[in-house]
Design a protein around this motif. Structure first.
Motif, mmCIF file in Angstrom:
data_model
loop_
_atom_site.group_PDB
_atom_site.id
_atom_site.type_symbol
_atom_site.label_atom_id
_atom_site.label_comp_id
_atom_site.label_asym_id
_atom_site.label_seq_id
_atom_site.Cartn_x
_atom_site.Cartn_y
_atom_site.Cartn_z
ATOM 1 N N LYS A 103 0.831 -1.217 0.000
ATOM 2 C CA LYS A 103 0.000 0.000 0.000
ATOM 3 C C LYS A 103 0.859 1.258 0.000
ATOM 4 N N SER A 104 2.000 1.207 0.662
ATOM 5 C CA SER A 104 2.886 2.380 0.702
ATOM 6 C C SER A 104 3.466 2.679 -0.686
ATOM 7 N N SER A 105 3.775 1.644 -1.470
ATOM 8 C CA SER A 105 4.289 1.850 -2.827
ATOM 9 C C SER A 105 3.210 2.423 -3.733
ATOM 10 N N ILE A 106 1.994 1.931 -3.582
ATOM 11 C CA ILE A 106 0.888 2.457 -4.378
ATOM 12 C C ILE A 106 0.650 3.920 -4.023
ATOM 13 N N ALA A 107 0.636 4.234 -2.727
ATOM 14 C CA ALA A 107 0.413 5.616 -2.300
ATOM 15 C C ALA A 107 1.490 6.552 -2.836
ATOM 16 N N GLU A 108 2.701 6.050 -2.972
ATOM 17 C CA GLU A 108 3.786 6.894 -3.461
ATOM 18 C C GLU A 108 3.813 7.015 -4.986
ATOM 19 N N TYR A 109 3.589 5.926 -5.697
ATOM 20 C CA TYR A 109 3.830 5.926 -7.144
ATOM 21 C C TYR A 109 2.592 5.828 -8.035
ATOM 22 N N GLU A 110 1.407 5.767 -7.461
ATOM 23 C CA GLU A 110 0.209 5.684 -8.296
ATOM 24 C C GLU A 110 0.101 6.914 -9.191
ATOM 25 N N TRP A 111 -0.037 6.673 -10.500
ATOM 26 C CA TRP A 111 -0.172 7.761 -11.463
ATOM 27 C C TRP A 111 -1.553 8.341 -11.320
ATOM 28 N N LEU A 112 -1.696 9.426 -11.156
ATOM 29 C CA LEU A 112 -1.110 10.724 -11.178
ATOM 30 C C LEU A 112 -1.181 11.369 -9.797
ATOM 31 N N ASN A 113 -1.795 10.657 -8.835
ATOM 32 C CA ASN A 113 -2.010 11.261 -7.521
ATOM 33 C C ASN A 113 -1.091 10.757 -6.425
ATOM 34 N N GLY A 114 -0.148 9.903 -6.760
ATOM 35 C CA GLY A 114 0.809 9.431 -5.764
ATOM 36 C C GLY A 114 1.737 10.554 -5.336
ATOM 37 N N SER A 115 2.284 10.454 -4.149
ATOM 38 C CA SER A 115 3.121 11.532 -3.604
ATOM 39 C C SER A 115 4.318 11.847 -4.503
ATOM 40 N N TYR A 116 4.878 10.845 -5.175
ATOM 41 C CA TYR A 116 5.997 11.090 -6.087
ATOM 42 C C TYR A 116 5.573 12.029 -7.210
ATOM 43 N N TRP A 117 4.431 11.755 -7.812
ATOM 44 C CA TRP A 117 3.965 12.545 -8.958
ATOM 45 C C TRP A 117 3.460 13.918 -8.537
ATOM 46 N N VAL A 118 2.878 14.001 -7.356
ATOM 47 C CA VAL A 118 2.437 15.304 -6.850
ATOM 48 C C VAL A 118 3.661 16.210 -6.651
ATOM 49 N N SER A 119 4.732 15.631 -6.106
ATOM 50 C CA SER A 119 5.969 16.403 -5.934
ATOM 51 C C SER A 119 6.569 16.797 -7.281
#
Length: 66
Positions: free
Chosen positions: A44-60
């Motif tokens: 779940k942590s990987s999904i929260a970080e990398y889910e396109w387009l709303n994951g924390s990675y993409w938001v940053s």
């Protein structure tokens, strides 16, 4: 062997709940737990970080911070 399908992306293993493993001869181990059969469930942590387009990675990245 014709009915078996194996696919692994070794550099993403840390994102899966039950990553596949290899033995000392470089062969994939057959899962012994039926719940781990396909090894496709992501953390779940990987999904929260990398889910396109709303994951924390993409938001940053959108904000110019990546």
């Amino acid at each position: 062997m014709e009915r078996n399908v194996l696919e692994s992306v070794d550099h993403f293993h840390e994102h899966f709940l039950n990553p596949c493993s290899m033995n000392s001869k470089g062969r994939y181990n057959v899962p012994t737990n039926p719940d781990e059969e396909h090894s496709i469930e992501m953390l779940k942590s990987s999904i929260a970080e990398y889910e396109w387009l709303n994951g924390s990675y993409w938001v940053s990245a959108k904000a110019g911070k990546a």
